[in-house]
Design a protein around this motif. Structure first.
Motif, PDB file in Angstrom:
ATOM      1  N   LEU A 142     -15.491  34.309  -4.517  1.00  0.00           N
ATOM      2  CA  LEU A 142     -16.737  35.073  -5.031  1.00  0.00           C
ATOM      3  C   LEU A 142     -16.667  34.990  -6.453  1.00  0.00           C
TER       4      LEU A 142
ATOM      5  N   HIS B 134     -21.356  32.794  -3.694  1.00  0.00           N
ATOM      6  CA  HIS B 134     -20.303  32.117  -3.054  1.00  0.00           C
ATOM      7  C   HIS B 134     -19.964  30.685  -3.616  1.00  0.00           C
TER       8      HIS B 134
ATOM      9  N   ARG C 129     -12.339  28.650  -1.813  1.00  0.00           N
ATOM     10  CA  ARG C 129     -13.603  29.335  -2.035  1.00  0.00           C
ATOM     11  C   ARG C 129     -13.307  30.584  -2.638  1.00  0.00           C
TER      12      ARG C 129
ATOM     13  N   HIS D 275     -22.082  25.959  -5.078  1.00  0.00           N
ATOM     14  CA  HIS D 275     -22.215  27.460  -5.336  1.00  0.00           C
ATOM     15  C   HIS D 275     -23.682  27.970  -4.860  1.00  0.00           C
TER      16      HIS D 275
ATOM     17  N   ALA E 133     -18.763  30.516   6.555  1.00  0.00           N
ATOM     18  CA  ALA E 133     -19.579  30.969   5.385  1.00  0.00           C
ATOM     19  C   ALA E 133     -19.932  32.400   5.744  1.00  0.00           C
TER      20      ALA E 133
END
Ligand SMILES: CC(C)(COP(=O)(O)OP(=O)(O)OC[C@H]1O[C@@H](n2cnc3c(N)ncnc32)[C@H](O)[C@@H]1OP(=O)(O)O)[C@@H](O)C(=O)NCCC(=O)NCCS
Length: 223
Positions: free
Chosen positions: A19, A101, A17, A97, A210
């Motif tokens: 940004l 995120h 993961r 997405h 998350a």
């Protein structure tokens, strides 16, 4: 060749993961021609950042599994838009997405994966219209018994779990989500799967950590 299972993940499955960030020259150099064309068609910086970040994560993870440079990973798009690795049937990936995120799941050993993330200001609100196109009657009844805050969170959990299952299946929302029934309470699990969608004998479902206000889920289909 086996991807590490992250905390709580099965062996052979990894979730990456990040940004989303606007692609710089180094990221652009990882993309193939089709991906650069796709990027060029995306006008909004946030969309460009999400797409490029997903491809960067996918190419980096799959390159490590294949033992090739990220730019050399033969990523392609299959029927119904599902990304896949050409000529590597044992490998699978899934991309999601929401907001900034970006999640990418990769799997080897013939496992199939689906990942989804939803939330933030762009999150779908569980109004009557949306509930009608996403939920089965018993899911709607269970959600109706919750206060608004928990109901929104439970809806996001249900929605991400469903989308993860349908992405692992590969048809995405071409399958009517109201034909797939999931448990609303933990642990996440499939109760009723429509024809062709893997049922609980082959499919495992879990929530992923998350950011606040977001929910994410991962579905893994055994080979
Ligand atoms: C897959 C789907 C549920 C994604 O919905 P979303 O909530 O808008 O977007 P998400 O961020 O969760 O996921 C996007 C990713 O899903 C992946 N994806 C697209 N279609 C997919 C499919 N059929 N199966 C699995 N994954 C798929 C892509 O990798 C995409 O990311 P990318 O464009 O950056 O590569 C939705 O696009 C869908 O159902 N598509 C299939 C049906 C369809 O409309 N096909 C038309 C194109 S041929």
């Amino acid at each position: 060749m086996s991807a590490p299972g992250g905390p709580g993940l099965p062996p052979g499955v990894a979730v990456h993961r990040a940004l989303a960030t606007e692609p710089d020259e180094a990221v652009l150099a990882l993309l193939d021609e089709a991906e650069r064309e796709r990027l060029a068609r995306l006008r909004r910086p946030a969309d460009r950042a999400r797409f490029a970040t997903g491809r960067r994560l996918a190419r980096t993870a799959l390159g490590a599994l294949l033992g090739v440079a990220p730019a050399e990973v033969p990523l392609t798009v299959g029927p119904a838009g599902r990304p896949r690795v050409a000529d590597a049937a044992a490998l699978d990936l899934s991309v999601a997405h929401a907001g900034a995120h970006v999640f990418v799941a990769v799997a080897d050993g013939g496992r199939r994966v689906g990942v989804d993330v939803e939330g933030g200001s762009g999150a779908p609100l569980p109004d009557a219209g949306l509930l009608g196109v996403v939920c089965t009657p018993s899911e709607r009844a269970a959600l109706a018994g919750l206060e608004p805050g928990p109901r929104h969170d439970a809806f996001l959990a249900l929605w991400t779990r469903k989308e993860a299952v349908l992405k692992a299946d590969g048809r995405g929302l071409l399958v009517d989500p109201t034909t797939l029934e999931l448990a609303l309470e933990d642990p996440p699990r499939v109760l009723v799967a429509p024809a062709g969608v893997p049922g609980p004998d082959r499919l495992t479902l879990r929530d992923l950590d998350a950011a606040r206000g977001y929910r994410a889920a991962l579905a893994v289909v055994a080979p």
